[in-house]
Design a protein around this motif. Structure first.
Motif, PDB file in Angstrom:
ATOM      1  N   GLU A  84       0.834  -1.203   0.000  1.00  0.00           N
ATOM      2  CA  GLU A  84       0.000   0.000   0.000  1.00  0.00           C
ATOM      3  C   GLU A  84       0.865   1.248   0.000  1.00  0.00           C
ATOM      4  O   GLU A  84       0.575   2.228  -0.706  1.00  0.00           O
ATOM      5  CB  GLU A  84      -0.928  -0.008   1.208  1.00  0.00           C
TER       6      GLU A  84
ATOM      7  N   ASP B   5      -2.710   1.421  -8.238  1.00  0.00           N
ATOM      8  CA  ASP B   5      -3.531   0.574  -7.371  1.00  0.00           C
ATOM      9  C   ASP B   5      -3.402  -0.916  -7.699  1.00  0.00           C
ATOM     10  O   ASP B   5      -4.265  -1.702  -7.318  1.00  0.00           O
ATOM     11  CB  ASP B   5      -4.998   1.006  -7.430  1.00  0.00           C
TER      12      ASP B   5
ATOM     13  N   ARG C 199       0.806   3.973  -2.918  1.00  0.00           N
ATOM     14  CA  ARG C 199       0.502   5.362  -2.579  1.00  0.00           C
ATOM     15  C   ARG C 199       1.631   6.282  -3.031  1.00  0.00           C
ATOM     16  O   ARG C 199       1.391   7.382  -3.542  1.00  0.00           O
ATOM     17  CB  ARG C 199       0.269   5.472  -1.068  1.00  0.00           C
TER      18      ARG C 199
END
Length: 257
Positions: free
Chosen positions: A64, A73, A68
């Motif tokens: 993640e 994604d 980020r």
């Protein structure tokens, strides 16, 4: 010629690489992600035809924090060639690298072929012989976040990997609980855990096998697979020395001279 010909597009990229251009701007916005992967694989075949060997694969953007950091994604993949494989204690010439960084990963050594689709975590784990603590050395050869397709065509930033000692997977414990503490020039810079890699590094391997199947590729016995970074990416400078301490799984170091 087909409306979109991977070989012809790869030829255009190959010519630009010969000029030292990694992100040819005339192709910005013209490739889908799958087309970019096909260009990557065509360029890989050209390098293999010149005598280099395929050592394995890398999976990127698996955590993640990394997704980020780069504004995406989903994971991505690249290939690892034999001349990019180094071992703990390696000293890499900084001036020969383009905007280098480090990522801190576990590297699988494969005991058996792994071909998608339909690869599960269980079948992926059964195909692994051993695991090594590792550092990936990616390069920033263009605008990764804004030109993702060009980055994937350019082999997803891959430049080199640095490997620690191998440990049998059966003796490595639950890799979701693997932890790494990374020091740069003796000061702790970042820490991470295996669960950050898609919930567990084995899941990254399964994802790779299934995604490669979309392009007629597989993970083969004897190959290496870099499963994805447990931490965010760190840029490095000339003179930096990096140590990634994975506890019971061992340490791996690299210096940039």
């Amino acid at each position: 010629m087909e409306p979109w010909d991977a070989s012809a597009v790869a030829e255009a990229f190959w010519r630009r690489l010969g000029e030292g251009v990694h992100f040819p701007q005339e192709w910005h916005g013209r490739l889908t992600i799958d087309q970019a992967y096909r260009v990557q694989l065509e360029l890989m075949r050209r390098k293999l035809a010149q005598g280099r060997a395929l050592a394995g694969w890398k999976v990127g953007l698996t955590s993640e924090v990394m997704q980020r950091q780069f504004g995406v994604d989903e994971p991505c993949f690249g290939n690892i060639l034999d001349d990019g494989v180094h071992y703990s204690g390696a000293e890499l010439p900084f001036d020969g690298l383009i905007g280098p960084a480090v990522e801190h990963e576990l590297c699988f050594e494969m005991a058996a072929d792994l071909a998608g689709p339909g690869v599960t975590d269980a079948t992926a784990r059964a195909a692994v012989a051993s695991v090594r603590p590792a550092i990936e050395v990616p390069e920033t050869r263009g605008d990764f976040t804004r030109q993702l397709a060009l980055a994937f065509a350019d082999n997803t930033q891959q430049k080199a990997i640095v490997l620690g000692e191998a440990r049998a997977l059966a003796d490595a414990g639950d890799l979701r609980e693997a932890a790494v503490s990374v020091s740069v020039n003796g000061a702790v810079a970042v820490e991470g855990r295996g669960e950050a890699v898609l919930g567990g590094p084995i899941r990254s391997l399964a994802w790779l096998a299934n995604r490669l199947a979309d392009f007629g590729q597989r993970v083969s016995a004897g190959q290496l697979v870099m499963a994805g970074s447990l931490t965010r990416q760190l840029r490095v400078a000339k003179g930096d020395r990096v140590e990634a301490d994975y506890g019971a799984l061992g340490k791996v170091t690299v210096a940039f001279l």
